[in-house]
Design an enzyme around this catalytic site. Structure first.
Site, PDB file in Angstrom:
ATOM      1  N   ASN A   9       0.907  -1.192   0.026  1.00 54.29           N
ATOM      2  CA  ASN A   9       0.072   0.031  -0.102  1.00 54.29           C
ATOM      3  C   ASN A   9       0.901   1.138  -0.009  1.00 54.29           C
ATOM      4  O   ASN A   9       1.567   1.549   1.058  1.00 54.29           O
ATOM      5  CB  ASN A   9      -0.910  -0.110   1.171  1.00 54.29           C
ATOM      6  CG  ASN A   9      -1.914   0.996   1.372  1.00 54.29           C
ATOM      7  OD1 ASN A   9      -1.422   2.250   0.903  1.00 54.29           O
ATOM      8  ND2 ASN A   9      -3.049   0.653   1.421  1.00 54.29           N
ATOM      9  N   HIS A  12       1.075   6.101   1.901  1.00 56.23           N
ATOM     10  CA  HIS A  12       1.853   7.095   2.774  1.00 56.23           C
ATOM     11  C   HIS A  12       3.156   7.827   1.917  1.00 56.23           C
ATOM     12  O   HIS A  12       3.598   8.716   2.664  1.00 56.23           O
ATOM     13  CB  HIS A  12       2.031   6.492   3.952  1.00 56.23           C
ATOM     14  CG  HIS A  12       0.859   6.127   4.836  1.00 56.23           C
ATOM     15  ND1 HIS A  12       0.147   7.115   4.977  1.00 56.23           N
ATOM     16  CD2 HIS A  12       0.516   5.018   5.388  1.00 56.23           C
ATOM     17  CE1 HIS A  12      -0.938   6.617   5.620  1.00 56.23           C
ATOM     18  NE2 HIS A  12      -0.753   5.376   5.817  1.00 56.23           N
ATOM     19  N   ARG A  20       3.455  18.981   1.269  1.00 55.58           N
ATOM     20  CA  ARG A  20       4.042  20.044   0.822  1.00 55.58           C
ATOM     21  C   ARG A  20       3.086  20.348  -0.414  1.00 55.58           C
ATOM     22  O   ARG A  20       3.752  21.237  -1.381  1.00 55.58           O
ATOM     23  CB  ARG A  20       5.547  19.871   0.378  1.00 55.58           C
ATOM     24  CG  ARG A  20       6.325  19.748   1.678  1.00 55.58           C
ATOM     25  CD  ARG A  20       6.358  21.372   2.225  1.00 55.58           C
ATOM     26  NE  ARG A  20       7.177  21.487   3.495  1.00 55.58           N
ATOM     27  CZ  ARG A  20       8.433  21.752   3.577  1.00 55.58           C
ATOM     28  NH1 ARG A  20       9.281  21.852   2.267  1.00 55.58           N
ATOM     29  NH2 ARG A  20       9.129  21.880   4.720  1.00 55.58           N
ATOM     30  N   HIS A  45      -5.500   3.634  -1.788  1.00 52.23           N
ATOM     31  CA  HIS A  45      -6.863   3.882  -1.302  1.00 52.23           C
ATOM     32  C   HIS A  45      -7.306   5.540  -1.833  1.00 52.23           C
ATOM     33  O   HIS A  45      -6.447   6.319  -1.490  1.00 52.23           O
ATOM     34  CB  HIS A  45      -6.812   4.150   0.229  1.00 52.23           C
ATOM     35  CG  HIS A  45      -8.289   4.245   0.774  1.00 52.23           C
ATOM     36  ND1 HIS A  45      -8.462   4.114   2.117  1.00 52.23           N
ATOM     37  CD2 HIS A  45      -9.489   4.811   0.316  1.00 52.23           C
ATOM     38  CE1 HIS A  45      -9.644   4.832   2.315  1.00 52.23           C
ATOM     39  NE2 HIS A  45     -10.269   4.944   1.156  1.00 52.23           N
ATOM     40  N   ARG A  47      -9.168   8.364  -1.679  1.00 51.95           N
ATOM     41  CA  ARG A  47     -10.021   8.747  -0.674  1.00 51.95           C
ATOM     42  C   ARG A  47     -10.742   9.894  -1.551  1.00 51.95           C
ATOM     43  O   ARG A  47     -10.597  10.464  -2.105  1.00 51.95           O
ATOM     44  CB  ARG A  47      -9.659   9.263   0.505  1.00 51.95           C
ATOM     45  CG  ARG A  47      -8.814   7.939   1.277  1.00 51.95           C
ATOM     46  CD  ARG A  47      -8.249   8.539   2.686  1.00 51.95           C
ATOM     47  NE  ARG A  47      -9.266   8.777   3.775  1.00 51.95           N
ATOM     48  CZ  ARG A  47      -9.767   8.214   4.785  1.00 51.95           C
ATOM     49  NH1 ARG A  47      -8.832   7.303   4.984  1.00 51.95           N
ATOM     50  NH2 ARG A  47     -10.294   8.470   5.295  1.00 51.95           N
ATOM     51  N   ARG A  51      -6.821  12.864   0.321  1.00 50.94           N
ATOM     52  CA  ARG A  51      -5.960  13.410   1.068  1.00 50.94           C
ATOM     53  C   ARG A  51      -4.529  13.067   0.822  1.00 50.94           C
ATOM     54  O   ARG A  51      -3.539  13.618   1.188  1.00 50.94           O
ATOM     55  CB  ARG A  51      -6.270  13.185   2.431  1.00 50.94           C
ATOM     56  CG  ARG A  51      -6.058  11.818   2.790  1.00 50.94           C
ATOM     57  CD  ARG A  51      -6.271  11.284   4.578  1.00 50.94           C
ATOM     58  NE  ARG A  51      -7.576  11.782   4.965  1.00 50.94           N
ATOM     59  CZ  ARG A  51      -8.102  11.117   5.958  1.00 50.94           C
ATOM     60  NH1 ARG A  51      -7.193  10.626   6.718  1.00 50.94           N
ATOM     61  NH2 ARG A  51      -9.146  11.544   6.464  1.00 50.94           N
ATOM     62  N   HIS A  52      -4.368  11.994  -0.029  1.00 47.26           N
ATOM     63  CA  HIS A  52      -3.165  11.490  -0.266  1.00 47.26           C
ATOM     64  C   HIS A  52      -2.731  11.024  -1.749  1.00 47.26           C
ATOM     65  O   HIS A  52      -2.349  11.839  -2.753  1.00 47.26           O
ATOM     66  CB  HIS A  52      -2.481  10.160   0.571  1.00 47.26           C
ATOM     67  CG  HIS A  52      -3.291   9.295   1.184  1.00 47.26           C
ATOM     68  ND1 HIS A  52      -4.300   8.702   0.179  1.00 47.26           N
ATOM     69  CD2 HIS A  52      -3.585   8.593   2.631  1.00 47.26           C
ATOM     70  CE1 HIS A  52      -5.006   7.675   1.052  1.00 47.26           C
ATOM     71  NE2 HIS A  52      -4.702   7.996   2.459  1.00 47.26           N
ATOM     72  N   GLU A  72      -8.525   0.533  -3.214  1.00 42.38           N
ATOM     73  CA  GLU A  72      -9.451   0.413  -1.925  1.00 42.38           C
ATOM     74  C   GLU A  72     -10.246   1.984  -2.117  1.00 42.38           C
ATOM     75  O   GLU A  72      -9.574   2.699  -2.500  1.00 42.38           O
ATOM     76  CB  GLU A  72      -8.502   0.651  -0.612  1.00 42.38           C
ATOM     77  CG  GLU A  72      -7.645  -0.477  -0.182  1.00 42.38           C
ATOM     78  CD  GLU A  72      -6.766  -0.264   0.879  1.00 42.38           C
ATOM     79  OE1 GLU A  72      -6.848   0.886   1.395  1.00 42.38           O
ATOM     80  OE2 GLU A  72      -5.930  -1.078   1.305  1.00 42.38           O
ATOM     81  N   THR A 103      -8.019   3.964   8.109  1.00 40.46           N
ATOM     82  CA  THR A 103      -9.411   3.079   8.049  1.00 40.46           C
ATOM     83  C   THR A 103      -9.638   2.815   9.459  1.00 40.46           C
ATOM     84  O   THR A 103      -8.579   2.090   9.986  1.00 40.46           O
ATOM     85  CB  THR A 103      -9.179   2.471   6.996  1.00 40.46           C
ATOM     86  OG1 THR A 103      -8.798   2.755   5.631  1.00 40.46           O
ATOM     87  CG2 THR A 103     -10.624   1.646   6.773  1.00 40.46           C
ATOM     88  N   GLU A 153     -11.237  -8.910   3.230  1.00 38.51           N
ATOM     89  CA  GLU A 153      -9.992  -8.581   3.575  1.00 38.51           C
ATOM     90  C   GLU A 153     -10.258  -8.684   5.025  1.00 38.51           C
ATOM     91  O   GLU A 153     -11.181  -7.665   5.498  1.00 38.51           O
ATOM     92  CB  GLU A 153      -9.335  -7.534   3.249  1.00 38.51           C
ATOM     93  CG  GLU A 153      -7.966  -6.901   3.761  1.00 38.51           C
ATOM     94  CD  GLU A 153      -7.289  -5.890   3.085  1.00 38.51           C
ATOM     95  OE1 GLU A 153      -7.390  -5.536   1.778  1.00 38.51           O
ATOM     96  OE2 GLU A 153      -6.689  -5.187   3.713  1.00 38.51           O
ATOM     97  N   HIS A 192      -3.924  -4.389   7.713  1.00 40.27           N
ATOM     98  CA  HIS A 192      -4.046  -3.153   8.566  1.00 40.27           C
ATOM     99  C   HIS A 192      -3.168  -3.415  10.064  1.00 40.27           C
ATOM    100  O   HIS A 192      -3.396  -4.477  10.582  1.00 40.27           O
ATOM    101  CB  HIS A 192      -5.329  -3.028   8.965  1.00 40.27           C
ATOM    102  CG  HIS A 192      -5.584  -1.351   9.174  1.00 40.27           C
ATOM    103  ND1 HIS A 192      -5.217  -0.947  10.418  1.00 40.27           N
ATOM    104  CD2 HIS A 192      -6.070  -0.479   8.359  1.00 40.27           C
ATOM    105  CE1 HIS A 192      -5.148   0.606  10.315  1.00 40.27           C
ATOM    106  NE2 HIS A 192      -5.912   0.752   9.044  1.00 40.27           N
ATOM    107  N   GLY A 214       1.145  -1.157   4.321  1.00 37.14           N
ATOM    108  CA  GLY A 214       1.554   0.018   3.966  1.00 37.14           C
ATOM    109  C   GLY A 214       2.429   0.568   4.910  1.00 37.14           C
ATOM    110  O   GLY A 214       3.632   0.848   4.462  1.00 37.14           O
TER     111      GLY A 214
END
Ligand code: PXP
Length: 239
Positions: A9, A12, A20, A45, A47, A51-52, A72, A103, A153, A192, A214
């Site tokens: 994953n 991150h 930044r 993922h 979202r 956000r990422h 995801e 999550t 999962e 997770h 991840g």
């Protein structure tokens, strides 16, 4: 016995980039290097709040990945449309709350079954495999089978967070859930909170076919590079 797949994953890597709002580090490059390190699958993922991972990342990974791609996502109309357009090999439906750091728990398939029925049907018609991210809870497993998911999962967060005295009980719960899922005709994935320290007992549960990891891999990658971090995890997962 089937080999256990590792889905890496890469969210991150994108989290660091978005800190930044710049172009680096690029999660697409991370995905390519993770494949070189032995990843069987790239997981991300997308979202709703972006956000990422961004749409651009999804587009490039879907074009460039040589391994499996697992998206995801929340069960929303927007995400369904993106998945059908980008065509990942699989979609894992996850719950999503705006305020959460990550999550937090599995899906509740007992309420809102209708919503999941429709998304699963549309994705399957689009040739995409479907998985439900759920807690190791027998009623959720039954519901996943009834809705028609291909896989579950199993959320390993509680196992990961358990203290040394509670770990073996949590492992037993994961194992029973995995066996039950197979009885219901479901493929079994898990993920997770898995790390280099706690992954091996989970990897030894024979019904589990895939782990999605991840944070721990990306954290290690900061010091040793992502290719080596993935290779080390693959080694630990050999059963
Ligand atoms: N599987 C699912 C469904 C997830 O939502 C996440 C976190 O994004 C992971 C696996 C990976 O969790 P971790 O980052 O704790 O390894």
């Amino acid at each position: 016995m089937k080999r256990l797949r590792l889905g890496v994953n890469i969210d991150h890597v994108a989290t660091l980039r978005e800190a930044r709002k710049t172009i680096e580090p690029d999660p697409v490059t991370a995905a390519m290097l993770a494949e070189q390190g032995g990843a069987d699958q790239i997981t991300f993922h997308l979202r709703v709040d972006r956000r990422h991972i961004q749409n651009r990342d999804v587009r490039l990974i879907s074009e460039m990945a040589q391994t499996l791609v697992n998206q995801e996502m929340a069960a929303t109309a927007e995400m369904q449309e993106i998945a059908l357009a980008m065509h990942p090999d699989s979609v894992t439906l996850v719950p999503e709350k705006r305020e959460e750091l990550t999550t937090e728990g599995g899906l509740n398939l007992l309420g809102g079954g209708e919503k999941y029925n429709e998304v699963v049907k549309a994705l399957k018609e689009g040739g995409i495999k479907t998985a439900a991210f759920i807690d190791p809870d027998l009623s959720q497993i039954k519901a996943a089978a009834k809705i028609g998911f291909d896989a579950i999962e199993i959320h390993t967060g509680e196992y990961a967070n358990a203290g040394p005295g509670d770990k073996s009980e949590m492992l037993g719960i994961l194992s029973v859930a995995a066996k039950t899922a197979v009885k219901y005709g479901l493929h079994v994935h898990a993920g997770h909170g898995l790390t280099y320290h706690n992954v091996q007992p989970v990897a030894l549960i024979p019904e589990i076919e895939e782990l999605n990891i991840g944070h721990s891999i990306v954290s290690r990658a900061v010091f040793v590079g992502i290719e080596r971090a993935v290779r080390e995890m693959v080694e630990l997962m050999k059963r």
